[in-house]
Design an enzyme around this catalytic site. Structure first.
Site, short mmCIF file in Angstrom:
data_model
loop_
_atom_site.label_atom_id
_atom_site.label_comp_id
_atom_site.label_asym_id
_atom_site.label_seq_id
_atom_site.Cartn_x
_atom_site.Cartn_y
_atom_site.Cartn_z
N CYS A 45 19.49 0.15 58.35
CA CYS A 45 19.84 1.10 59.41
C CYS A 45 20.25 0.38 60.69
O CYS A 45 21.17 0.81 61.39
CB CYS A 45 18.66 2.02 59.72
N ASP A 139 36.67 23.57 63.58
CA ASP A 139 36.27 24.92 63.18
C ASP A 139 34.79 24.99 62.78
O ASP A 139 34.33 26.03 62.31
CB ASP A 139 37.15 25.41 62.01
C1 BEZ Z 1 16.66 0.12 55.81
O1 BEZ Z 1 17.39 0.79 56.51
O2 BEZ Z 1 16.68 -1.09 55.83
C2 BEZ Z 1 15.73 0.79 54.85
C3 BEZ Z 1 15.61 2.16 54.84
C4 BEZ Z 1 14.75 2.75 53.94
C5 BEZ Z 1 14.00 1.97 53.08
C6 BEZ Z 1 14.14 0.60 53.10
C7 BEZ Z 1 14.99 0.00 53.98
#
Ligand code: BEZ
Length: 218
Positions: A45, A139
């Site tokens: 992330c 929309d």
């Molecule tokens: C990550 O974003 O690294 C991650 C997200 C969920 C589980 C394991 C890693």
């Protein structure tokens, strides 16, 4: 049934790092990308949020706003933003929704309706279904849904490519072929008759089969 293309994107009020947001009002007359992630302070992330920050100017060029979402609280978003800036090279330059009551996650079918409890006690794996992308048009209809595994970082260049295709279709009644990139030839939409196509494309079109009508990108 899960939300799909053509559905109205559910409207909601949410707390974000840039203040309270009403989703439809925030979208306004343009396009929007909402992308979710399992938990803050996770490696995949972190790279995704940094990459989105680095290509935000590309979304701006396409009149498209971007907004991230996780169930972490605002204070976590703010702390994590420092890590993202430090490790990915670009400060987060778009709002992050703090969906601590799971309202948006449930509305969009990203978490089960019976999800409850303290979001900071949930593991990333418990939120594994929170790696989605929704593209919403002016929309307020959903134009694209992507759901990725929690261990696979998304290809956000593909999201830009789809937006290019969608905006071309909206303005020109054309479709785009496999692996299309901006500038490549496009397909005259099936909704355009040959008679109409002759008016639009007086130089004609490449047609290896009657149902395949290729023209340069308008
Ligand atoms: C990550 O974003 O690294 C991650 C997200 C969920 C589980 C394991 C890693």
């Amino acid at each position: 049934m899960a939300l799909t293309i053509g559905d109205t994107a559910p409207d909601f009020e949410a707390e974000t790092t840039e203040g309270p947001v009403n989703f439809h009002d925030w979208i306004g007359d343009g396009w929007a990308v909402m992308f979710s992630h399992p938990r803050n302070f996770t490696p995949v992330c972190t790279t995704e949020l940094g990459y989105m920050a680095s290509i935000k100017p590309e979304f701006d060029k396409r009149n498209t706003k971007i907004i991230g979402l996780s169930v972490d609280p605002i204070e976590n978003h703010e702390k994590w933003a420092d890590d993202i800036a430090a490790t990915q090279g670009t400060p987060v330059n778009y709002p992050l929704i703090a969906d601590t009551n799971y309202n948006v996650a449930k509305l969009y079918g990203m978490l089960p309706a019976d999800t409850e409890g303290d979001p900071t006690e949930r593991t990333p794996a418990q939120n594994s279904t929170l790696r989605n992308v929704f593209v919403v048009g002016p929309d307020k209809k959903i134009k694209l849904v992507l759901i990725y595994p929690m261990t696979t970082g998304r290809n956000f260049d593909e999201v830009l490519r789809v937006i290019d295709s969608l905006q071309l279709t909206a303005n020109n009644q054309v479709a785009t072929p496999a692996q299309w990139q901006p500038g490549d030839d496009v397909i005259i939409a099936g909704s355009v008759s040959d008679e109409e196509a002759k008016e639009r494309y007086p130089d004609g079109w490449e047609s290896p089969r009657p149902y395949i009508r290729m023209v340069p990108q308008p």
